[in-house]
Enzyme design. Structure first.
Site, PDB file in Angstrom:
ATOM      1  CE  LYS A  83      -3.960   1.850   2.683  1.00  0.00           C
ATOM      2  NZ  LYS A  83      -4.809   1.630   3.883  1.00  0.00           N
ATOM      3  CB  SER A 158      -8.087   3.583   3.032  1.00  0.00           C
ATOM      4  OG  SER A 158      -7.221   2.982   3.974  1.00  0.00           O
ATOM      5  CB  SER A 182      -8.188   0.578   5.848  1.00  0.00           C
ATOM      6  OG  SER A 182      -8.863   1.803   5.774  1.00  0.00           O
TER       7      SER A 182
HETATM    8  N1  GLN Z   1     -12.788   4.067   6.817  1.00  0.00           N
HETATM    9  C1  GLN Z   1     -12.158   4.450   8.046  1.00  0.00           C
HETATM   10  C2  GLN Z   1     -11.723   5.887   7.958  1.00  0.00           C
HETATM   11  O1  GLN Z   1     -11.995   6.503   6.968  1.00  0.00           O
HETATM   12  C3  GLN Z   1     -11.008   3.539   8.352  1.00  0.00           C
HETATM   13  C4  GLN Z   1      -9.829   3.854   7.521  1.00  0.00           C
HETATM   14  C5  GLN Z   1      -8.643   2.991   7.833  1.00  0.00           C
HETATM   15  O2  GLN Z   1      -8.749   1.959   8.477  1.00  0.00           O
HETATM   16  N2  GLN Z   1      -7.493   3.460   7.409  1.00  0.00           N
HETATM   17  O3  GLN Z   1     -11.144   6.415   8.861  1.00  0.00           O
END
Ligand code: GLN
Length: 503
Positions: A83, A158, A182
């Site tokens: 990532k 994400s 994410s």
């Molecule tokens: N969707 C969550 C956020 O927007 C979690 C994101 C993540 O785990 N990086 O914060």
């Protein structure tokens, strides 16, 4: 079969000498290009070996800290993806943000060094929501990622690029990161496995900080065994991360010895409400019947603080983010707005032009909840709720539940654009996953079936440091389910396209 689908497949072709590691990288490149051709490009990668002209395919000086002897050679010659919020010297590290569009890290993240020490070849860096803030990968500063199963839908986020790359068979395994869900949520949307380890299990050295008390590097793969192997490679103490603990590394082999008879799964009643799609509920309930038939005991449990998890997360995560993101000021690194007379203008314009909307929203939210007069009302309160969530989970485990079993997300993958207008709707995509991050416990999402051709995931959570148990149970449930990925059916004409739908 595509040799890039699983570790076993990749190792087999390498072992038989049918392909060299370089040829596997070339194959990944070809596949990625095919997936990006046409009007609906997948856009899973922000950089690949092929886009880095002149860069060596293997890192110089790969090796370094940790991994342990058992890990050596485990990934020999296998292409992997990382990532793009995890630092690499041979590729840019953009975090999906315009503010870091040209940033290249002077060091490799510990997890990347360990992958390379185990013989892996980093094929490329995957697309993500800007600074990992989002649940659909539409917040990337470099274009959204599409779901390879249905190009009109999001891959989740994400870590959407990592999930899409693994689901589409570009690489067998990829690193992601999880602050609130994410890794598990995109895994669920793309029909792959996503592991979020215990906080402190995998070094965060080189993982660009979003919310430091929640962030953890996770793994996406096609099956549980592959994720367990990668976890064994990247886990373990690292002196460059003070929160990374010195504990025995979870062994993939131990996870494969678990059995379902004798295992008690707790199903929290609160997770079966909260906007759960009735078809997802039906699929989850038929999965419960299958695992019961296979010998597991399913017990109804209650986690009363669950409804507070999203509000709690959206105070703590933005608070930490607002502090962590203060470093992008245009002065030290990253984007700098063209010459301005005043220093303050330079800061304002660099940040104003460099950050996207969602990131700005989080910084404002976080700054607000940390400001004088609101700190006690919001931040400290959220901290208390966080402890209550952790206590709820502890008491369930103390009462004899081996793992908590839930749907991973209330719905299958939604359509591109569907939730962009309403951030709160988007936040609810993580309603089942944030608790594990708030409590720091390990969790995994595995595919449990398809609904109208769209993958659906089930989530397991275990107590701190119990990854062997977690992946053991996940592996046995995977055996019982025998999930058929929609793309595999299409590719191989295997005729297995029967949806495991409730009739
Ligand atoms: N969707 C969550 C956020 O927007 C979690 C994101 C993540 O785990 N990086 O914060």
């Amino acid at each position: 079969m595509n040799p890039l689908r699983t570790l076993t497949a990749a190792r087999a072709v390498l072992g038989r000498g049918e392909a060299s590691p370089d040829e596997l990288l070339d194959l990944a490149e070809t596949r990625n290009q095919e997936l990006n051709a046409g009007p609906e490009p997948l856009n899973a990668f922000l950089s690949t070996v092929g886009s880095q002209t002149g860069a060596p395919k293997v890192g110089e000086g790969a090796g370094g800290a940790g991994g342990g002897d058992s890990a050596r050679g485990l990934l020999a010659g296998v292409p992997v993806a990382v990532k793009d919020n995890i630092c690499t010297t041979r590729f840019p590290t953009t975090c999906g943000s315009r503010i870091l569009a040209d940033f290249r890290s002077p060091y490799d993240a510990t997890a990347v060094r360990r992958l390379e020490a185990a013989g892996a070849r980093v094929f490329g860096k995957t697309n993500l929501d800007e600074f990992a803030m989002g649940s659909s990968t539409e917040n990337s500063g470099f274009g959204a990622v599409r779901n390879p199963v249905d190009r009109d839908r999001v891959p989740g986020g994400s870590s959407g690029g990592s999930a899409a790359a693994v689901a589409a068979g570009v690489v067998p395994v990829a690193l992601g990161s999880s602050t609130g869900g994410s890794v598990r949520q995109p895994a669920s949307f793309c029909g792959v496995v996503g592991v979020k380890p215990t906080y402190g299990r995998v070094s965060r050295y080189g993982l660009v900080a979003f919310a430091s008390s929640l962030d953890v590097i996770g793994i996406l793969s096609r099956n549980v065994a592959d994720a367990a192997t990668v976890l064994e490679v990247i886990a373990g103490h690292d002196r460059y991360d003070a929160t990374c603990q010195d504990r025995p590394v979870p062994r993939a082999a131990a996870a494969s010895e678990m059995d379902l008879p004798g295992v008690t799964l707790g199903v929290p009643e609160e997770y079966l409400g909260l906007g759960l799609d009735s078809r997802v509920r039906g699929l989850f309930e038929s999965t419960l019947e299958e695992v019961t038939r296979a010998g597991a005991t399913v017990r109804k449990i209650s986690l009363p603080s669950t409804p507070a998890a999203i509000p709690c997360y959206y105070v703590i995560a933005p608070a930490e983010a607002s502090s962590n993101l203060a470093r992008y000021d245009g002065a030290r690194y990253g984007y700098r707005a063209p010459a301005t007379d005043r220093l303050l203008d330079m800061y304002e314009r660099s940040r104003g032009e460099g950050f996207g909307q969602e990131v700005k929203r989080r910084i404002m939210l976080g700054t607000y909840v940390l400001s004088a007069g609101y700190y006690e009302a919001y931040y400290l309160r959220a901290h208390e709720v966080r402890l209550a969530i952790a206590r709820d989970l502890d008491s369930v485990f103390a009462a004899g539940v081996d793992a908590i079993f839930t749907p991973t997300s209330p719905t299958p993958a939604f359509r591109l654009g569907e939730k962009l207008a309403d951030p709160y709707e988007m936040y609810l995509a993580d309603v089942y996953t944030v608790s594990a991050n708030l409590a720091g416990i390990p969790a995994v999402s595995i595919p449990i079936g398809n609904l109208e051709g769209l993958p659906v995931g089930g989530q397991l959570m275990c107590p701190h440091w119990e990854e062997e148990r977690l992946l053991g149970i996940a592996g046995r449930i995977e055996d019982v389910i025998e999930y058929a990925h929609p793309l595999d059916d299409a590719e191989e004409g295997a005729g297995a396209g029967v949806d495991r739908e409730e009739s």
